[in-house]
Scaffold this active site. Structure first.
Site: not given
Ligand code: PEP
Length: 253
Positions: A9, A11, A98, A100, A170, A176, A216
């Protein structure tokens, strides 16, 4: 047997040139390195979808995803991108819900149900995201909360439709932040979500649904996470922006 999937992703990152460079690097590395049977998905901003789809179309294990789609099919919705538009770029997947987008665009479970319906109608594979905040985790209600997200956005689907959906669990507190859910925490939730799917769609469909972990995930922890019985791959944010890290994660099964 359920599919192993590693989806990136990107973003709000990468200009056109940067995105094409990253996608070419990943495509080149994948030809030599990634095992057959692992499906890799690049979740790019809308601007890259067509060019990256063209660049990756000769590799059957490399797919392209949009990061969102409109709740509308067409019309006066300035700035929106419809599922038909996404499909016309050559992309095959769309990330839906997602955290976000839930947080910054107030997307509700009901709206997400509409997006899932539209994506399926257009023949796109929805990667449906779910996950709890730290508050909810600390209150001990995480399982009920995430199950409810599935119920409200996916449980109206037919079995045939649901068999085309990929789920990404998630935990928001791990996205993040550099804090990864432990493999035991992630496995516990994936198992619970699979059991929840089984209550509505039956054991066989639940067994065959790919449930990805996101939060992460990095080359250093992917192997342990992907080694859990109910974790079928990952949705990768930060580490998907570095070709070497991303391909190493795709090689972590
Ligand atoms: C995400 O945004 O879906 C995600 C898992 O981000 P990160 O791997 O940076 O934690």
């Amino acid at each position: 047997m359920r599919k192993k999937i590693v989806a990136g992703n990107w973003k709000l990152n990468n200009t056109m040139d940067e995105g094409l460079k990253l996608a070419s690097e990943i495509a080149n590395m994948m030809n030599d390195e990634v095992k057959d049977g692992v499906s890799v998905v690049l979740g790019t901003p809308f601007i890259h979808l067509n060019a990256v789809s063209n660049l990756t179309k000769t590799n059957k294990n490399l797919n392209v995803a949009a990061q969102d789609c409109s709740t509308h099919e067409s019309g006066a919705y300035t700035g929106d991108i419809s599922v038909a538009m996404i499909k016309s770029t050559g992309a095959s997947h769309v990330i839906i819900g997602h955290s976000e987008r839930r947080e910054y665009h107030n997307e509700t479970n009901t709206e997400l149900a509409t997006k899932v319906d539209l994506a399926l109608k257009e023949g796109l594979t929805p990667i449906f995201c779910c996950g709890e905040s730290l508050d909810i985790r600390e209150s001990g209600n995480h399982e009920a909360f995430v199950s409810q997200q599935l119920t409200e956005s996916l449980f109206h689907l037919s079995e045939e439709q649901m068999s085309k959906v990929v789920i990404a669990y998630e935990p928001i507190w791990a996205i993040g932040t550099g804090v990864t859910a432990s493999s035991a925490q992630a496995q516990e939730m994936h198992k619970a979500l699979r059991a929840h799917l089984a209550t509505k769609f039956g054991d066989s469909l639940a067994e065959n649904t790919s449930i990805l972990y996101g939060g992460s995930c990095k080359p250093g922890n992917a192997k342990e996470l992907f080694g859990q019985a109910d974790i079928d791959g990952g949705l990768i944010g930060g580490a998907s922006l570095k070709s070497r890290d991303f391909v190493d994660i795709a090689n972590s099964f």
